[in-house]
Design an enzyme around this catalytic site. Structure first.
Site: not given
Ligand code: FAD
Length: 463
Positions: A181, A185, A202, A267, A309, A317, A442
């Protein structure tokens, strides 16, 4: 006890954006975070990986300086400095969120939050002290972490997840990446560019399996050309970490094979952070590792919402942010429409990049549409040629009957910055004819979109 209009649990791109929009709408808002502001995206996901990939791209340019008529004694790298740059970028971004919280008068509460009855959240800080906060509305945005498979337990050293992969002290000589995914990659590309010997395993027949099949095929060719070993229709059955190297037993269509590498990067997706946050006590419904919500992110419990998520939908994001904004606008009583999950762009930032939105050709056919499909290769683009980046193409899919833009799929240099045209076009219900009549500048890579549309309607000029 401090009382708020809105408390957001988790400060990723879902949580912090939600908090800012809530504050803009006049809500007294607090955000709870157990680690660093910005969540996975800013600290361990989108941003630090793109910093690593930028180093890989620059290194690649240096290695190919001669192709541009330039010379360099020897292109070299300092792996630890590459990692440090990425960590510094992440730290800077997290500081930026700190500034935004202050600017928007959002209270930041540090610690682990757990939902309690009576619309309360108990927050335990690093000294193990617990304090309760109350709000009319609580929005859960606790995100996710690397998913572990039972036969691929991560020890953080030889079998690692994405956090370790972006903060290794020493560059491995060889690496097996399990899963192709976007995350898999992107790391495969980064490590390969740095000089690590990379094998991608994969399970499915195609790499980047969610993409249009033609994109997957082109991407696999590019991976192989770059020197990455690709094993599709294959799965890692077990790993043996007892020796100096990791031994991975891989089941392929032809039988079993044992691969050896310094490190195995798992991954294979994500696991949501929904444990120990009080969901069971409050009887909040979950389904297949996700919190169940309605079109505006309300759970089955009054006053409790979930976004990002932790809910069903693409784990991206921009999706998390859009959901959070919509959620608070609905709480405010604004007249808002549910999010169109059919028009969410997805991007992969390897070389070449991939960007897509809407249906793949297969999905559009299965949905019963009669299609007009157009493709334009970057090898016919002046800008791509001038940049020395003529790999890849743009593919557009239209409904033949009404001209609806069903899908757009791109592979090539910089396409992640080009996909927004298709997203906006589709949002505005643009037809192919209108894209054709919108004069594109262009020379740009974006001309390839116009030309691909022209190709769909047999009006292509440059091929
Ligand atoms: C390596 C990697 C690359 C990625 N690249 C991309 C990209 O290029 N483009 C893209 O759109 N998406 C990308 N993503 C996915 C993206 O990072 C996530 O979809 C996004 O961060 C989700 O946002 P979120 O706010 O739901 O959760 P998160 O970003 O996971 O944030 C959740 C937060 O909640 C906090 N938390 C959890 N439980 C508790 C609790 N009980 N009390 C207090 N705090 C808590 C955590 O510490 C964290 O800071 C990537 C993910 C990874 C792993």
């Amino acid at each position: 006890m401090s009382k708020y209009d809105i408390i957001v649990l988790g400060s990723g791109p879902g949580g912090y954006v939600t908090a800012i929009r809530a504050s803009q709408l006049g809500f007294k808002t607090a955000i709870i975070e157990k680690e660093s502001l910005g969540g996975v995206c800013l600290n361990w996901g989108c941003i630090p990986t793109k910093a690593l990939l930028k180093s890989a791209e620059v290194f690649d340019y240096l290695k190919h300086a001669e192709d541009y008529g330039l010379s360099l004694e020897k292109a070299d790298k300092d792996f630890s400095k590459v990692i440090k740059r990425s960590r510094d970028v992440a730290a800077g971004m997290s500081k930026g969120v700190q500034f935004l919280m202050k600017k928007n008068k959002i209270d930041v509460i540090e610690g682990f939050g757990k939902l309690k009855s009576g619309k309360k959240v108990a927050v335990t800080d690093k000294d193990d002290k617990t304090k309760e906060y109350q709000a009319d509305n609580i929005i859960v945005a606790t995100g996710a972490r690397s998913r572990e498979l039972p036969n691929l337990k991560q020890d953080g050293k030889k079998v690692i997840g994405y956090r370790e992969a972006m903060s290794l002290e020493k560059q491995p000589e060889s690496m097996i990446v399990v899963g192709s995914g976007a995350i898999g990659v992107e790391f495969a590309h980064f490590y390969n560019a740095m000089g690590t010997e990379v094998t991608v395993v994969e399970f499915l027949p195609n790499v980047v399996p969610l993409e249009d099949e033609e994109i997957s095929k082109q991407f696999e060719r590019s991976m192989k050309k770059a020197g990455i070993k690709v094993m599709t229709n294959s799965s890692v059955e077990s790993v043996d970490t007892s020796g100096k190297k990791v031994k991975a037993k891989v089941k392929t269509k032809k039988g079993e094979e044992t691969l050896e590498a310094d490190i195995v990067l798992s991954a294979v997706g994500i696991k949501t952070n929904i444990e120990n946050i009080g969901l069971e006590d409050l009887k909040i419904k979950t389904d297949k590792d996700k919190i169940v919500v309605d079109d505006f992110y309300k759970t089955n419990v009054d006053g409790i919402y979930a976004i990002g998520d932790v809910v069903h939908g693409p784990a991206l994001a921009h999706v998390a942010s859009a959901e959070g904004i919509l959620c608070v606008e609905k709480i405010k009583g604004m007249d808002v429409e549910p999010l169109d999950y059919g028009n969410i762009p997805g991007c992969t930032y390897a070389t070449p990049e991939i960007a897509s939105v809407g249906m793949t050709e297969k999905q559009a056919k299965e949905a019963g549409y009669e299609l007009k499909v157009g493709k334009f290769p970057f090898s016919a683009s002046g800008k791509a040629k001038a940049a020395g980046k003529s790999e890849g193409f743009v593919k557009v899919i239209f409904d033949a009957k009404y001209g609806e833009w069903l899908g757009c799929h791109m592979i090539g240099a910089g396409v992640t910055d080009m996909i927004a045209e298709a997203v906006l076009g589709r949002k505005l219900e643009t037809t192919g004819h209108e894209v054709l009549k919108a004069v594109h500048p262009h020379p740009t890579m974006s001309e390839a979109v116009m030309e691909a549309v022209a190709a769909a309607y047999d009006e292509v000029i440059h091929i």
